[in-house]
Design a protein around this motif. Sequence first.
Motif, mmCIF file in Angstrom:
data_model
loop_
_atom_site.group_PDB
_atom_site.id
_atom_site.type_symbol
_atom_site.label_atom_id
_atom_site.label_comp_id
_atom_site.label_asym_id
_atom_site.label_seq_id
_atom_site.Cartn_x
_atom_site.Cartn_y
_atom_site.Cartn_z
ATOM 1 N N ASP A 206 8.579 33.416 -5.863
ATOM 2 C CA ASP A 206 9.907 33.456 -6.475
ATOM 3 C C ASP A 206 10.937 32.950 -5.475
ATOM 4 O OD1 ASP A 206 8.933 34.449 -8.835
ATOM 5 O OD2 ASP A 206 9.346 36.543 -8.357
ATOM 6 N N THR A 207 11.806 32.068 -5.944
ATOM 7 C CA THR A 207 12.744 31.386 -5.053
ATOM 8 C C THR A 207 14.176 31.586 -5.530
ATOM 9 O OG1 THR A 207 11.089 29.707 -4.530
ATOM 10 C CG2 THR A 207 13.383 29.165 -4.040
ATOM 11 N N ALA A 208 15.057 31.934 -4.598
ATOM 12 C CA ALA A 208 16.487 32.052 -4.885
ATOM 13 C C ALA A 208 17.222 30.934 -4.162
ATOM 14 C CB ALA A 208 17.011 33.420 -4.428
ATOM 15 N N LEU A 209 18.083 30.222 -4.878
ATOM 16 C CA LEU A 209 18.862 29.132 -4.305
ATOM 17 C C LEU A 209 20.303 29.580 -4.121
ATOM 18 C CD1 LEU A 209 17.568 26.088 -6.408
ATOM 19 C CD2 LEU A 209 16.754 26.890 -4.189
ATOM 20 N N VAL A 210 20.827 29.343 -2.927
ATOM 21 C CA VAL A 210 22.224 29.657 -2.614
ATOM 22 C C VAL A 210 22.922 28.349 -2.265
ATOM 23 C CG1 VAL A 210 23.799 31.028 -1.210
ATOM 24 C CG2 VAL A 210 21.485 31.871 -1.676
ATOM 25 N N SER A 211 23.866 27.936 -3.082
ATOM 26 C CA SER A 211 24.606 26.693 -2.851
ATOM 27 C C SER A 211 25.965 27.013 -2.261
ATOM 28 C CB SER A 211 24.784 25.910 -4.156
ATOM 29 O OG SER A 211 23.541 25.555 -4.709
ATOM 30 N N LEU A 212 26.288 26.359 -1.151
ATOM 31 C CA LEU A 212 27.590 26.580 -0.519
ATOM 32 C C LEU A 212 28.510 25.398 -0.793
ATOM 33 C CD1 LEU A 212 26.711 28.108 2.974
ATOM 34 C CD2 LEU A 212 27.245 29.264 0.832
ATOM 35 N N PRO A 213 29.767 25.660 -1.148
ATOM 36 C CA PRO A 213 30.728 24.575 -1.353
ATOM 37 C C PRO A 213 30.926 23.784 -0.071
ATOM 38 C CG PRO A 213 31.567 26.656 -2.223
ATOM 39 C CD PRO A 213 30.351 26.988 -1.418
ATOM 40 N N ARG A 214 31.056 22.503 -0.187
ATOM 41 C CA ARG A 214 31.160 21.650 0.995
ATOM 42 C C ARG A 214 32.498 21.799 1.719
ATOM 43 N NH1 ARG A 214 33.724 16.609 -0.126
ATOM 44 N NH2 ARG A 214 34.612 16.606 -2.220
ATOM 45 N N SER A 421 15.624 30.888 -9.230
ATOM 46 C CA SER A 421 16.898 31.405 -9.727
ATOM 47 C C SER A 421 18.040 30.977 -8.818
ATOM 48 C CB SER A 421 16.849 32.935 -9.834
ATOM 49 O OG SER A 421 16.546 33.506 -8.576
ATOM 50 N N ASN A 422 19.226 31.061 -9.353
ATOM 51 C CA ASN A 422 20.427 30.682 -8.636
ATOM 52 C C ASN A 422 21.235 31.933 -8.315
ATOM 53 O OD1 ASN A 422 22.863 29.320 -7.806
ATOM 54 N ND2 ASN A 422 23.651 29.749 -9.856
ATOM 55 N N VAL A 423 21.643 32.086 -7.060
ATOM 56 C CA VAL A 423 22.516 33.189 -6.673
ATOM 57 C C VAL A 423 23.947 32.804 -7.029
ATOM 58 C CG1 VAL A 423 23.372 34.607 -4.779
ATOM 59 C CG2 VAL A 423 20.981 33.891 -4.818
ATOM 60 N N THR A 424 24.524 33.512 -7.969
ATOM 61 C CA THR A 424 25.869 33.207 -8.445
ATOM 62 C C THR A 424 26.904 33.709 -7.448
ATOM 63 O OG1 THR A 424 25.108 33.399 -10.724
ATOM 64 C CG2 THR A 424 27.486 33.486 -10.353
ATOM 65 N N LEU A 425 27.795 32.814 -7.020
ATOM 66 C CA LEU A 425 28.852 33.171 -6.077
ATOM 67 C C LEU A 425 30.196 33.144 -6.799
ATOM 68 C CD1 LEU A 425 27.741 31.029 -2.978
ATOM 69 C CD2 LEU A 425 27.079 33.374 -3.578
ATOM 70 N N ASP A 426 30.895 34.264 -6.791
ATOM 71 C CA ASP A 426 32.211 34.366 -7.417
ATOM 72 C C ASP A 426 33.242 33.795 -6.445
ATOM 73 O OD1 ASP A 426 34.754 35.240 -8.352
ATOM 74 O OD2 ASP A 426 33.776 36.835 -9.507
ATOM 75 N N SER A 427 33.715 32.598 -6.718
ATOM 76 C CA SER A 427 34.619 31.910 -5.794
ATOM 77 C C SER A 427 35.894 32.686 -5.534
ATOM 78 C CB SER A 427 34.966 30.518 -6.336
ATOM 79 O OG SER A 427 33.815 29.713 -6.424
ATOM 80 N N GLU A 428 36.420 33.365 -6.561
ATOM 81 C CA GLU A 428 37.669 34.098 -6.397
ATOM 82 C C GLU A 428 37.459 35.354 -5.558
ATOM 83 O OE1 GLU A 428 40.798 33.349 -7.162
ATOM 84 O OE2 GLU A 428 40.016 31.366 -7.694
ATOM 85 N N LYS A 429 36.451 36.148 -5.905
ATOM 86 C CA LYS A 429 36.216 37.387 -5.167
ATOM 87 C C LYS A 429 35.812 37.116 -3.726
ATOM 88 C CE LYS A 429 34.978 40.337 -9.092
ATOM 89 N NZ LYS A 429 33.930 41.203 -9.694
ATOM 90 N N LEU A 430 35.068 36.055 -3.513
ATOM 91 C CA LEU A 430 34.614 35.724 -2.162
ATOM 92 C C LEU A 430 35.605 34.845 -1.411
ATOM 93 C CD1 LEU A 430 30.842 34.996 -2.921
ATOM 94 C CD2 LEU A 430 31.881 37.135 -2.179
ATOM 95 N N ARG A 431 36.680 34.434 -2.103
ATOM 96 C CA ARG A 431 37.730 33.601 -1.497
ATOM 97 C C ARG A 431 37.153 32.301 -0.932
ATOM 98 N NH1 ARG A 431 42.451 36.204 -0.489
ATOM 99 N NH2 ARG A 431 42.900 34.789 1.248
ATOM 100 N N LEU A 432 36.190 31.726 -1.622
ATOM 101 C CA LEU A 432 35.513 30.536 -1.107
ATOM 102 C C LEU A 432 36.424 29.318 -1.060
ATOM 103 C CD1 LEU A 432 31.998 30.832 -2.795
ATOM 104 C CD2 LEU A 432 32.738 31.665 -0.554
ATOM 105 N N LYS A 433 37.453 29.311 -1.889
ATOM 106 C CA LYS A 433 38.355 28.155 -1.916
ATOM 107 C C LYS A 433 39.602 28.389 -1.072
ATOM 108 C CE LYS A 433 36.701 26.711 -6.465
ATOM 109 N NZ LYS A 433 37.047 26.374 -7.871
ATOM 110 N N TYR A 434 39.628 29.518 -0.348
ATOM 111 C CA TYR A 434 40.761 29.828 0.524
ATOM 112 C C TYR A 434 40.449 29.388 1.949
ATOM 113 C CZ TYR A 434 42.659 32.694 -3.266
ATOM 114 O OH TYR A 434 43.162 33.124 -4.461
#
Length: 501
Positions: A206-214, A421-434
């Motif tokens: 079983d594989t989990a994929l974590v994609s990080l915004p560039r 499966s894909n690990v869903t990242l909540d951009s707002e809660k994690l402040r990924l765009k900040y």
Amino acid sequence: MASARATAKRPRSMPKLLGFTLLGAVLPGLGLIVGGRRRIGAFVLTLFLGLVGAGVCVGLTRRDEVLAATVVPSRLLATSVVIAALAFGWIVVVVASHRSLRPATGGAGGRVLGATFVGLLCFAIAAPAALGVQSVLAQRTLVQDVFQSQEESKSATRPSTVNTKDPWEDKPRLNLLLLGGDDAPGREGVRTDTVIVASIDTRTGDTALVSLPRNLTFMPFPKDSPLRKFYPNGFGKEGLSLEGRLEWMLTAMYQNVPDAHPGILGPSDNEGADVLKQSVGEAIGLKLDYYLQVNLQSFPEIVDALGGITVNVNERVAMGGVSSSHIPPKEWIEPGPKQHLDGRHALWFARGRYGADDDQRQVRQRCVIKAMVDAADPQTLVTKYKAIAQAGRHLLRTDIPQELLPALVELALKVKSATVSNVTLDSEKLRLKYLHPDYQALRDTVENALESPAPPTTVPSTPGTPTTTRKPPATTTTAPPGPTQNLADACAWNPAGDQPS
């Protein structure tokens, strides 16, 4: 007298002669028996049947070991020699069988026809054998060019030793960093526009994929990393304009950190990849073992070698265009289910930016990975492997050592039949765009996702048919769903309402 008896048993008519010659080619040794050379014929036939039986037995009972041998250069060389030797021996038997069967008083026309028929049979044996030898040697070249041995290559971040007997004995998960590097002509340096971590359960596959915004900024480094003293708060700078931040984002680290601090991590064949392994691993809370880097300029080559990929296109995808300059694309990939894409279109499907955000691109990139795994079926690998191996030499770069490849092949078989499966990242809660993302919350998200069971796969419904779900076995208890999404669902045909224009 014995010669007369042997001659008497030879077929008298040309159709029978050709028929027995063909039969002697299908079952080597049988033609020799019919032609009177019983002892040698019986030996050849017994040897042939023994080899076939042994091959079937090994294929059924030791398939994993056979596949593991396909990544060992010495065994591949030996295999190519064996294939060539068997083909040569088979051809010799066909020619000898025909000579034994041919009447001593046959006319010139019959001899020409027989020789032509034997030539065709020999070609039918030699051609696939030559293709097999070429494919095996192409695989050997691929393994030697892409995967160096532990002692020959240099890496500042990979495990220092490899337990060849049981690599996963003390490793419940294997964490791979997947990089998409773009070093296109006219573009200064290399930008890693694709950064994905694949965390593989070594027991189940079983594989989990974590994609990080560039565009992540202030990417952290581990406390024991020499880079921590230069970037104690992460790779970034305060007070920069949006344009100025471009050189301090995740996408720029591969090039800019080694340029600023060459050799700081120690001997390395790929300093940029080592920098990203440390930083990405710290950001998501995982120790990354190895990296696999794809040169996006060569990506279309391997997709074409696979015969293309099939994906569901849920929204229009731009082929070109610049959003910031309001330059529209000249071409689009239009929405539609189960679209078969060639290499050029597959690259744009994964990378198209115009009218799309990073989240949409990351989903498409994960779907491309899944589609390539699906496309690599046994029939495709057998018939197109030489082209696939040739493309792989131009496409891949990695610090995975040769010594680990047999175990990785066995693990890959588990992955192909397991859940991705894909690990869903909540951009707002994690402040990924900040400017300052919440990396501790990101680590907690990934940790919770890996501890949760893989989500069930939803079977897409059709009009008039209720949606069903594959339920876990009755013996298991239902746990709250983790922050993951099965890629079979994420990549299903589910068109969005608004489309880019």
